[in-house]
Design an enzyme around this catalytic site. Structure first.
Site, mmCIF file in Angstrom:
data_model
loop_
_atom_site.group_PDB
_atom_site.id
_atom_site.type_symbol
_atom_site.label_atom_id
_atom_site.label_comp_id
_atom_site.label_asym_id
_atom_site.label_seq_id
_atom_site.Cartn_x
_atom_site.Cartn_y
_atom_site.Cartn_z
ATOM 1 N N ASN A 10 0.871 -1.172 0.000
ATOM 2 C CA ASN A 10 0.000 0.000 0.000
ATOM 3 C C ASN A 10 0.909 1.223 0.000
ATOM 4 O OD1 ASN A 10 -1.817 2.040 0.431
ATOM 5 N ND2 ASN A 10 -2.216 1.539 2.577
ATOM 6 N N LYS A 12 0.109 4.257 -0.414
ATOM 7 C CA LYS A 12 -0.539 5.486 0.083
ATOM 8 C C LYS A 12 -0.251 6.631 -0.905
ATOM 9 C CE LYS A 12 0.267 3.685 4.664
ATOM 10 N NZ LYS A 12 0.185 3.888 6.085
ATOM 11 N N HIS A 97 -9.388 1.346 5.074
ATOM 12 C CA HIS A 97 -8.092 1.583 5.717
ATOM 13 C C HIS A 97 -8.274 2.584 6.858
ATOM 14 C CE1 HIS A 97 -3.943 2.856 6.326
ATOM 15 N NE2 HIS A 97 -3.602 1.712 5.773
ATOM 16 N N GLU A 99 -6.672 5.050 7.734
ATOM 17 C CA GLU A 99 -6.516 6.468 7.350
ATOM 18 C C GLU A 99 -7.799 6.988 6.699
ATOM 19 O OE1 GLU A 99 -2.853 5.879 5.202
ATOM 20 O OE2 GLU A 99 -1.900 5.359 7.106
ATOM 21 N N GLU A 169 -5.290 -4.528 11.031
ATOM 22 C CA GLU A 169 -4.222 -3.547 11.194
ATOM 23 C C GLU A 169 -4.453 -2.734 12.466
ATOM 24 O OE1 GLU A 169 -2.344 -2.430 7.228
ATOM 25 O OE2 GLU A 169 -4.186 -1.281 7.323
ATOM 26 N N GLY A 175 2.575 2.627 10.513
ATOM 27 C CA GLY A 175 3.491 3.735 10.251
ATOM 28 C C GLY A 175 4.241 4.222 11.475
ATOM 29 N N SER A 215 3.604 -1.826 10.397
ATOM 30 C CA SER A 215 5.068 -1.838 10.506
ATOM 31 C C SER A 215 5.685 -3.212 10.218
ATOM 32 C CB SER A 215 5.516 -1.311 11.870
ATOM 33 O OG SER A 215 5.069 0.015 12.059
HETATM 34 C C1 PEP Z 1 -0.641 0.349 6.014
HETATM 35 O O1 PEP Z 1 -0.620 1.411 5.456
HETATM 36 O O2 PEP Z 1 -1.614 -0.384 5.831
HETATM 37 C C2 PEP Z 1 0.474 -0.027 6.880
HETATM 38 C C3 PEP Z 1 0.385 -1.149 7.537
HETATM 39 O O3 PEP Z 1 1.530 0.825 6.941
HETATM 40 P P1 PEP Z 1 2.975 0.509 7.603
HETATM 41 O O4 PEP Z 1 3.442 -0.794 7.048
HETATM 42 O O5 PEP Z 1 3.852 1.671 7.177
HETATM 43 O O6 PEP Z 1 2.782 0.465 9.076
#
Ligand code: PEP
Length: 254
Positions: A10, A12, A97, A99, A169, A175, A215
């Site tokens: 992803n 973003k 997601h 976000e 998640e 992040g 992460s």
């Molecule tokens: C994500 O955007 O779904 C995500 C898990 O980001 P990151 O791997 O940077 O934590």
């Protein structure tokens, strides 16, 4: 039934069309070998999807969008429709997601409308759920996940579920560099699978792939993917570099 791993990038709001082409050209060599034991998906920004599709068509890597409209077409400034994504050859779409939920206020009901629209248009939703740190620390983990699963997947049939990937998640791990421990992640995944069983029955629950996101990097993908209820990863930061994404997958499938 054995569930094939699925690891998705992803990006973003990162990378333009030129960087997208550069990444994919660097990533594709060797991807075929990895794809034997793992489905690989890349979700670039909308404006890069055409460039990505030119290189990914007939490759082992599937193209995903990061969002889609719940509407068919018309006066919806700034929105992108499922038929536009179909035309580009997209196979997946990330929906719900954190976000989108927290910054753009997407509700379970709205996400559910998008999930249904995607499925009706031959796009496979990567349906994201997860709790904030406050919710986890306040003992609300199960309640939050239950509401997100029953709301976001409301009205789906068992057949629909064959085309849905769930991504757990924890918001506090996205992040932040903080990853859920493999035990914490496994516990939450087992609970999410039990929710799918409550809603759709044991056969669907056993077959549904549940990705972990938060992460994930080359250094922790192996221990996370080794958990019995973790069937892949949704990756933000560590998917922006071709070598890092490849290493993360290679370690995860090893
Ligand atoms: C994500 O955007 O779904 C995500 C898990 O980001 P990151 O791997 O940077 O934590």
């Amino acid at each position: 039934m054995a569930r094939k791993l699925i690891i998705a990038a992803n990006w973003k709001m990162n990378k333009g069309p030129a960087e997208t082409v550069e990444f994919i050209k660097a990533f594709l060599p060797g991807a075929e070998e990895l794809s034997a034991s793992c489905e690989i998906v890349i979700a670039p920004p909308f404006v890069c999807m055409s460039a990505a599709a030119g290189l990914l068509t007939d490759s082992v890597v599937a193209l995903s969008a990061q969002n889609v409209s719940e509407q068919e077409e018309g006066a919806y400034t700034g929105e992108v429709s499922t038929s536009m994504l179909n035309e580009l050859g997209a196979q997946f779409v990330i929906l719900g997601h954190s976000e989108r939920r927290s910054i753009y206020g997407e509700s379970d009901e709205f996400i559910n409308a998008k999930v249904k629209k995607a499925l009706a248009s031959d796009l496979k939703p990567i349906f994201c759920i997860g709790e904030t740190l406050d919710e986890r620390e306040g003992g609300k983990l199960e309640e939050v996940l239950r509401t997100q699963v029953s709301g976001g997947l409301a009205g789906l049939s068992e057949a629909d579920m064959a085309n849905v990937v769930v991504a757990y998640e924890p918001v506090w791990a996205i992040g932040t560099g903080v990853t859920a421990s493999p035990e914490q992640a496994q516990e939450a995944h087992a609970f999410v699978r039990s929710l799918i069983k409550e809603n759709f029955g044991a056969t669907v629950a056993e077959a549904t792939r549940i990705q972990y996101g938060g992460s994930v990097k080359p250094g922790n993908s192996a221990e996370l993917m080794a958990q019995p209820d973790i069937d892949g990863a949704l990756v933000g930061g560590a998917s922006l570099d071709a070598q890092s994404f490849r290493d993360l997958i290679a370690n995860g499938v090893a």
